[in-house]
Write an enzyme that holds these catalytic residues in place. Structure first.
Site, PDB file in Angstrom:
ATOM      1  N   ARG A   1      -2.610   0.527  -1.027  1.00 12.37           N
ATOM      2  CA  ARG A   1      -2.732  -0.511  -0.010  1.00 12.37           C
ATOM      3  C   ARG A   1      -4.082  -1.202  -0.167  1.00 12.37           C
ATOM      4  O   ARG A   1      -5.106  -0.551  -0.406  1.00 12.37           O
ATOM      5  CB  ARG A   1      -2.648   0.084   1.405  1.00 12.37           C
TER       6      ARG A   1
ATOM      7  N   GLU B   1      -2.133 -10.211   2.152  1.00 12.36           N
ATOM      8  CA  GLU B   1      -1.167 -10.601   1.120  1.00 12.36           C
ATOM      9  C   GLU B   1      -0.283 -11.699   1.678  1.00 12.36           C
ATOM     10  O   GLU B   1       0.251 -11.508   2.777  1.00 12.36           O
ATOM     11  CB  GLU B   1      -0.304  -9.399   0.719  1.00 12.36           C
TER      12      GLU B   1
ATOM     13  N   HIS C   1       1.353  -7.248  -5.811  1.00 10.01           N
ATOM     14  CA  HIS C   1       2.072  -6.149  -5.138  1.00 10.01           C
ATOM     15  C   HIS C   1       3.445  -5.932  -5.776  1.00 10.01           C
ATOM     16  O   HIS C   1       4.481  -6.129  -5.136  1.00 10.01           O
ATOM     17  CB  HIS C   1       2.200  -6.448  -3.637  1.00 10.01           C
TER      18      HIS C   1
HETATM   19  C1  MLT Z   1       6.147   0.423  -0.005  1.00 12.31           C
HETATM   20  O1  MLT Z   1       5.337   0.705   0.868  1.00 12.31           O
HETATM   21  O2  MLT Z   1       7.164   1.087  -0.202  1.00 12.31           O
HETATM   22  C2  MLT Z   1       5.961  -0.788  -0.874  1.00 12.31           C
HETATM   23  O3  MLT Z   1       4.811  -1.452  -0.557  1.00 12.31           O
HETATM   24  C3  MLT Z   1       7.210  -1.579  -0.770  1.00 12.31           C
HETATM   25  C4  MLT Z   1       7.228  -2.912  -1.379  1.00 12.31           C
HETATM   26  O4  MLT Z   1       6.836  -3.126  -2.532  1.00 12.31           O
HETATM   27  O5  MLT Z   1       7.721  -3.827  -0.696  1.00 12.31           O
END
Ligand code: MLT
Length: 327
Positions: A246, A275, A294
């Site tokens: 994160r 983001e 991400h």
């Molecule tokens: C997660 O927490 O599972 C990921 O950040 C999901 C994602 O990529 O949307």
């Protein structure tokens, strides 16, 4: 009294719970739920969003819908929030608890995708590569081969894993299998059999000794800024620093400062705060800082796995116990 076919379908549909989907779901799990419930996609900014929230029995979100008191107040009928994915930082769990709203997620759905992504970043950082699109003469060929020489082999590096949860353990196991010395730090005591060949050390030792440091602590609010100025001060000047967990775990200003001052170090950052980040993001335009949007969980398999959160949503709507409850 006679009822028309269309009328009875409408009646049946109206009796089905309304599930409001605010972000992407894979088609197969979405179709599965659609056979059982009225699954409707809408999100902030859409004209019908407020009306759907008011009627929704369940919400399905992913990474960017903030489920907080304000949203829950607009959605008084909601019984369950399904988070397609792992992180719960976009969901105010306490607010859900207070209102009796269950929260379900998919805690292991994308672990393998993230592990593979982290390792691809390690190799990107350590192993320069070039794919040729034209013929090179003998001189350029030789020069190019020299330019692409790697300074370090992975097996000669110390891998530091900060956070030995589901993902950290698998990252550690891959490192050990590549012949690396693997260190980790975690608040919790990890049973010896689950250490994946890694050795526990203090947080400061981890930061000092790691040639490659990868962050896998969870998204609890107290971890905000856990990699701060004081932490960066302990890192090696040529560290490879990876964050696919994160953005808020890392103090962006301190991170920018460290990588500007240490051109031999490399940052590979997949997650950010906010983001998407804007043009004033302090980590933009630093030569040795590499930013991706991400995408650690962006594999077909992980997207499908995350979307099967629909099963637990359906369980809760049917007063059954979900498999992966956060609240
Ligand atoms: C997660 O927490 O599972 C990921 O950040 C999901 C994602 O990529 O949307």
């Amino acid at each position: 009294m006679h009822r028309t076919v269309a009328g009875s379908i409408l009646l049946r549909m109206a009796s089905h719970p309304l599930v409001l989907q605010t972000e992407e779901l894979d088609p197969a799990p979405a179709a599965w739920l659609h056979e059982r419930a009225r699954l409707v996609r809408s999100g902030e900014g859409d004209a019908n969003y407020a009306a759907l929230l008011a009627e929704a029995d369940a919400l399905i979100v992913r990474t960017y819908t903030k489920v907080n008191d304000a949203l829950l107040a607009e959605a008084p009928r909601v019984k369950v929030v399904g988070r397609a994915g792992v992180g719960l930082d976009n969901i105010d769990l306490e607010a859900c608890r207070r209102r009796g709203v269950r929260v379900v997620h998919t805690p292991d759905a994308n672990s393998q995708a993230v592990v593979e992504f982290v390792w691809s970043l390690v190799f990107d950082a350590l192993r320069p590569r070039l794919f040729l699109s034209e013929a090179l003469d003998k001189k350029r060929w030789g020069e190019t081969r020299k330019e692409l020489r790697a300074r370090r082999q992975v097996c000669d590096c110390v891998l530091g894993v900060f956070g030995m949860g589901r993902i950290g353990r698998r990252v550690a196991r891959v490192g050990a299998s590549l012949g690396m010395r693997v260190l980790y730090h975690d608040l919790l005591d990890v049973p010896v059999g689950e250490r994946s060949g890694a050795t526990p050390v203090s947080r400061d030792e981890l930061l000092r000794q790691s040639d490659i440091l990868t962050i896998h602590v969870d998204d609890r609010p107290s971890n905000r800024g856990i990699v701060n100025t004081q932490a960066f001060a302990l890192l090696k000047p040529d560290v490879v620093f990876i964050n696919a967990a994160r953005g808020f775990l890392v103090d962006a200003a301190a991170c920018a400062d460290f990588f500007i001052k240490h051109p031999g170090a490399t940052a590979m950052l997949d997650v950010h705060e906010p983001e998407p980040f804007g043009p004033t993001y302090p980590l933009l335009d630093i030569k040795n800082v590499h930013l991706s949007p991400h995408i650690a969980a962006a594999t077909d398999a992980a997207q499908v796995n995350m979307s099967w959160v629909v099963r637990d949503v359906w369980r809760v709507l049917n007063n059954e116990e979900p498999q992966f409850a956060a609240v």
